[in-house]
Design a protein around this motif. Sequence first.
Motif, PDB file in Angstrom:
ATOM      1  N   VAL A   1     -69.841 -71.134  66.580  1.00  0.00           N
ATOM      2  CA  VAL A   1     -69.543 -72.376  67.652  1.00  0.00           C
ATOM      3  C   VAL A   1     -69.411 -71.960  69.093  1.00  0.00           C
ATOM      4  N   ILE A   2     -68.635 -70.387  69.348  1.00  0.00           N
ATOM      5  CA  ILE A   2     -68.516 -70.468  70.787  1.00  0.00           C
ATOM      6  C   ILE A   2     -69.747 -69.757  71.234  1.00  0.00           C
ATOM      7  N   MET A   3     -70.663 -69.102  70.306  1.00  0.00           N
ATOM      8  CA  MET A   3     -71.750 -68.391  70.975  1.00  0.00           C
ATOM      9  C   MET A   3     -72.764 -69.528  71.101  1.00  0.00           C
ATOM     10  N   SER A   4     -73.035 -70.494  70.394  1.00  0.00           N
ATOM     11  CA  SER A   4     -74.024 -71.605  70.565  1.00  0.00           C
ATOM     12  C   SER A   4     -73.626 -72.575  71.787  1.00  0.00           C
ATOM     13  N   ALA A   5     -72.276 -72.474  72.246  1.00  0.00           N
ATOM     14  CA  ALA A   5     -71.902 -73.097  73.285  1.00  0.00           C
ATOM     15  C   ALA A   5     -72.444 -72.442  74.754  1.00  0.00           C
ATOM     16  N   GLY A   6     -73.163 -71.320  74.581  1.00  0.00           N
ATOM     17  CA  GLY A   6     -73.465 -70.592  75.469  1.00  0.00           C
ATOM     18  C   GLY A   6     -72.409 -69.543  76.044  1.00  0.00           C
ATOM     19  N   MET A   7     -71.560 -69.237  75.316  1.00  0.00           N
ATOM     20  CA  MET A   7     -70.666 -68.012  75.932  1.00  0.00           C
ATOM     21  C   MET A   7     -71.248 -66.615  74.933  1.00  0.00           C
ATOM     22  N   PRO A   8     -70.639 -65.506  75.673  1.00  0.00           N
ATOM     23  CA  PRO A   8     -71.013 -64.253  75.223  1.00  0.00           C
ATOM     24  C   PRO A   8     -70.621 -63.980  73.935  1.00  0.00           C
ATOM     25  N   PHE A   9     -71.070 -62.863  73.366  1.00  0.00           N
ATOM     26  CA  PHE A   9     -70.971 -62.500  71.900  1.00  0.00           C
ATOM     27  C   PHE A   9     -69.665 -62.020  71.876  1.00  0.00           C
ATOM     28  N   TRP A  10     -69.261 -61.037  73.035  1.00  0.00           N
ATOM     29  CA  TRP A  10     -67.645 -60.470  73.033  1.00  0.00           C
ATOM     30  C   TRP A  10     -66.709 -61.578  72.752  1.00  0.00           C
ATOM     31  N   LEU A  11     -66.978 -62.595  73.378  1.00  0.00           N
ATOM     32  CA  LEU A  11     -65.909 -63.716  73.353  1.00  0.00           C
ATOM     33  C   LEU A  11     -65.773 -64.396  72.097  1.00  0.00           C
ATOM     34  N   GLY A  12     -66.794 -64.627  71.581  1.00  0.00           N
ATOM     35  CA  GLY A  12     -66.978 -65.277  70.107  1.00  0.00           C
ATOM     36  C   GLY A  12     -66.202 -64.324  68.983  1.00  0.00           C
ATOM     37  N   CYS A  13     -66.697 -62.920  69.434  1.00  0.00           N
ATOM     38  CA  CYS A  13     -66.233 -61.815  68.542  1.00  0.00           C
ATOM     39  C   CYS A  13     -64.708 -61.773  68.527  1.00  0.00           C
ATOM     40  N   ILE A  14     -64.290 -61.790  69.530  1.00  0.00           N
ATOM     41  CA  ILE A  14     -62.728 -61.715  69.741  1.00  0.00           C
ATOM     42  C   ILE A  14     -62.128 -62.844  69.078  1.00  0.00           C
ATOM     43  N   ALA A  15     -62.509 -64.020  69.456  1.00  0.00           N
ATOM     44  CA  ALA A  15     -62.065 -65.245  69.323  1.00  0.00           C
ATOM     45  C   ALA A  15     -62.178 -65.259  67.223  1.00  0.00           C
TER      46      ALA A  15
ATOM     47  N   LYS B   1     -71.894 -78.903  60.379  1.00  0.00           N
ATOM     48  CA  LYS B   1     -73.598 -78.758  60.427  1.00  0.00           C
ATOM     49  C   LYS B   1     -73.830 -77.312  60.506  1.00  0.00           C
ATOM     50  N   MET B   2     -75.009 -77.011  60.241  1.00  0.00           N
ATOM     51  CA  MET B   2     -75.760 -75.631  60.131  1.00  0.00           C
ATOM     52  C   MET B   2     -75.995 -75.368  61.651  1.00  0.00           C
ATOM     53  N   ILE B   3     -75.489 -74.110  61.973  1.00  0.00           N
ATOM     54  CA  ILE B   3     -75.601 -73.535  63.200  1.00  0.00           C
ATOM     55  C   ILE B   3     -76.613 -72.484  63.174  1.00  0.00           C
ATOM     56  N   TYR B   4     -77.669 -72.423  64.133  1.00  0.00           N
ATOM     57  CA  TYR B   4     -78.593 -71.426  64.048  1.00  0.00           C
ATOM     58  C   TYR B   4     -79.113 -70.720  65.429  1.00  0.00           C
ATOM     59  N   GLU B   5     -78.518 -71.461  66.453  1.00  0.00           N
ATOM     60  CA  GLU B   5     -78.853 -71.187  67.951  1.00  0.00           C
ATOM     61  C   GLU B   5     -77.854 -70.479  68.626  1.00  0.00           C
ATOM     62  N   PHE B   6     -77.757 -69.205  68.911  1.00  0.00           N
ATOM     63  CA  PHE B   6     -76.157 -68.617  69.346  1.00  0.00           C
ATOM     64  C   PHE B   6     -76.276 -68.176  70.819  1.00  0.00           C
ATOM     65  N   GLY B   7     -76.928 -69.128  71.767  1.00  0.00           N
ATOM     66  CA  GLY B   7     -76.842 -68.938  73.241  1.00  0.00           C
ATOM     67  C   GLY B   7     -77.506 -67.637  73.673  1.00  0.00           C
ATOM     68  N   PRO B   8     -76.872 -67.013  74.779  1.00  0.00           N
ATOM     69  CA  PRO B   8     -77.578 -65.913  75.562  1.00  0.00           C
ATOM     70  C   PRO B   8     -77.572 -64.550  74.661  1.00  0.00           C
ATOM     71  N   ASP B   9     -76.632 -64.256  73.851  1.00  0.00           N
ATOM     72  CA  ASP B   9     -76.408 -63.238  73.145  1.00  0.00           C
ATOM     73  C   ASP B   9     -77.210 -63.504  71.428  1.00  0.00           C
ATOM     74  N   HIS B  10     -77.932 -64.164  71.421  1.00  0.00           N
ATOM     75  CA  HIS B  10     -78.630 -64.664  70.056  1.00  0.00           C
ATOM     76  C   HIS B  10     -79.100 -63.283  69.399  1.00  0.00           C
ATOM     77  N   ASP B  11     -80.000 -62.694  70.069  1.00  0.00           N
ATOM     78  CA  ASP B  11     -80.599 -61.754  69.719  1.00  0.00           C
ATOM     79  C   ASP B  11     -79.612 -60.404  69.371  1.00  0.00           C
ATOM     80  N   PHE B  12     -78.640 -60.389  70.254  1.00  0.00           N
ATOM     81  CA  PHE B  12     -77.621 -59.215  69.860  1.00  0.00           C
ATOM     82  C   PHE B  12     -77.203 -59.341  68.707  1.00  0.00           C
ATOM     83  N   LEU B  13     -76.812 -60.791  68.314  1.00  0.00           N
ATOM     84  CA  LEU B  13     -75.900 -60.923  67.156  1.00  0.00           C
ATOM     85  C   LEU B  13     -76.707 -60.719  65.897  1.00  0.00           C
ATOM     86  N   LEU B  14     -78.266 -61.216  65.964  1.00  0.00           N
ATOM     87  CA  LEU B  14     -78.823 -60.950  64.697  1.00  0.00           C
ATOM     88  C   LEU B  14     -79.267 -59.537  64.584  1.00  0.00           C
ATOM     89  N   TRP B  15     -79.046 -58.766  65.629  1.00  0.00           N
ATOM     90  CA  TRP B  15     -79.570 -57.194  65.690  1.00  0.00           C
ATOM     91  C   TRP B  15     -78.280 -56.621  64.864  1.00  0.00           C
TER      92      TRP B  15
END
Lengths: 255, 331
Positions: B97-111, B156-170
């Motif tokens: 949810v946090i990453m799909s709202a356009g926030m960076p990975f580190w913030l989503g991960c910490i949350a 809902k299904m979430i499959y768009e993860f904002g700017p760090d999308h590729d990093f998360l998948l990697w």
Amino acid sequence: MDQQIWGVFMNVLELKNISKRYGAIQALDSVSLAIAPGEVVGLMGDNGAGKSTLVKVIAGNFAPTSGDILISDKKVAFNKPLDAQKAGIEVVYQDLAICNNLSAASNVFLGREPTRRIGPIKVVDYAFMRSKSAELFARLKSETRPRDLVHKMSGGQRQAVAIARTLLSDAKIVLMDEPTAAISVRQVAEVLNLIRQLSDQGIAVVLISHRMPDVFEVADKVVVLRRGELVADKKASQSSPEEITGLITGAIEHA
Amino acid sequence: MATPTLAEVINRSQHHGLIARITSQQIFWVFMAAVFACLALTILTDSFATERNLFNVTRNFAFVGIIALGMTAVIASGGIDLSVGSTLVISAMTVSVIMSAGMPFWLGCIAALGISLLVGAVNGVLIAYAKMPPFVVTLGMLSVARSLAMVLSDNKMIYEFGPDHDFLLWLGGGSTLGLPHPLIIMVILACLTAFAFRHLRWGQHLFAIGGNENAAVLTGIPVARIKVSVYMFSALMAGITGVLEVGWLGGVTTNLGQAMELTVIAAAVIGGANLAGGGGTAFGAVVGALLIEVIRNSLILLGISTFWQGTFVGSFIVIAVAFDRFRQRKS
Ligand SMILES: Nc1ncnc2c1ncn2[C@@H]1O[C@H](COP(=O)(O)OP(=O)(O)OP(=O)(O)O)[C@@H](O)[C@H]1O
Ligand SMILES: [Mg+2]
């Protein structure tokens, strides 16, 4: 042992009107008692008389419902066992408080494992635990091996583990809840020897036992609890097993 | 007989040779079973020993293995954590949810990890301070955490993860030097856990509580605090897995991690965690997870319906416990 020998006129432990209730059960009823340094006190009483409860109150496992505890003439309040330990009170519990899944050395140091630093982290110092507990077992003349799991040990060895614990710190008073129950005759003699040794070093010992001969062999003083009340507090040399038996059962009202 | 020196006494123990010591461990036989199953599958099927399949197996096994590390700590302390699957999904949802709202990975991960730790803390406080049975508390949390994940994502299904999308998948789906990232992370976490179990006071105290809680209390071990930390550790492992699993799947729905608690408990128990408390190892958790995943994979490859999986997992738990009882009776 007479307290004058130590050149100090104070009690290592004094209880004033200690009472303890468990709901409706009055486990201790206004118990008062004074113990001098190096004195060996035999604490006797029937099953459920309140002996273990008294030990747990002194050891800080729970606070008395009312009454005062004084250590070296200073009033103290223990909120947890560690407080009592810091004040110099060590306990050998009736069920020995031993973890079967740990080694003898780990059990000796349970709750106060020594650590050494590796960079920023503190790791348990097993080498020290082993060598120190081996030394303590040697002092107790016990053949307990530090690395063995307690799970596989005899009653006497388990006892040695629990007693070795009390030697870790500079105890002023050691409370022993039935240390001679369920061990061999040879080991009873060893435990009694150990009690004398502690006493010679000025450490007071409270020995709870149902075994009259053990008590009369080491105790300077015998106290008797009956249904939570202290009914006798006598020099062992001025009493006899017969009198104590009468006091325990209630055949003799008071002494 | 000559009196032994102090050093001799110190080093003596009831264990005899190295071989006797190794073969007396349940974990050794479980490991052998896993190796045997791998060999049999390699011979019996063309599809097991392919790079693609092995990649999938190791990654799946890593997810179960990481959570089993936390579960082993809980079980060794005498408790149980049924809420790990739900903790996993609430962590996965939070990071998504946090990453799909356009926030960076580190913030989503910490949350996500923060929420997981909170779930563990609630479990731990109710168990350690309110003295409620772990089974009841974590069963309740199983329901609560998954429901909150649904609320959070509106189911809902979430499959768009904002700017760090590729990093998360990697991070969750990629590999380095041919090793899937979840596997690398599992190995690191297993080493850290093994170290903590063996060399930190925390580990000693946790096993003491599982062995004899009364003794732990009497010797002044901070039992309640340790218990809370153990449930937080378990939740953290589930939370880490949640983040990785989103990256692997590339999307997340609220049924992620459903019924996972049983697989994880089975892995821990097969690996030697004693449901009565006081026993378990990090290595065992990993090997238990490996065996379960290999068997699950073999069902698929051998064309057996996946409906059988539950039968295997459930039977495994019962058999492992029965095996333990049998050994205890013998000694
Ligand atoms: N945790 C507890 N909760 C409620 N009642 C208790 C508790 N512990 C002890 N009692 C009660 O308090 C009384 C004194 O018990 P205590 O264990 O002190 O006796 P004891 O003299 O040590 O007996 P024994 O010789 O059997 O060890 C008994 O009636 C016992 O049932
Ligand atoms: Mg008792």
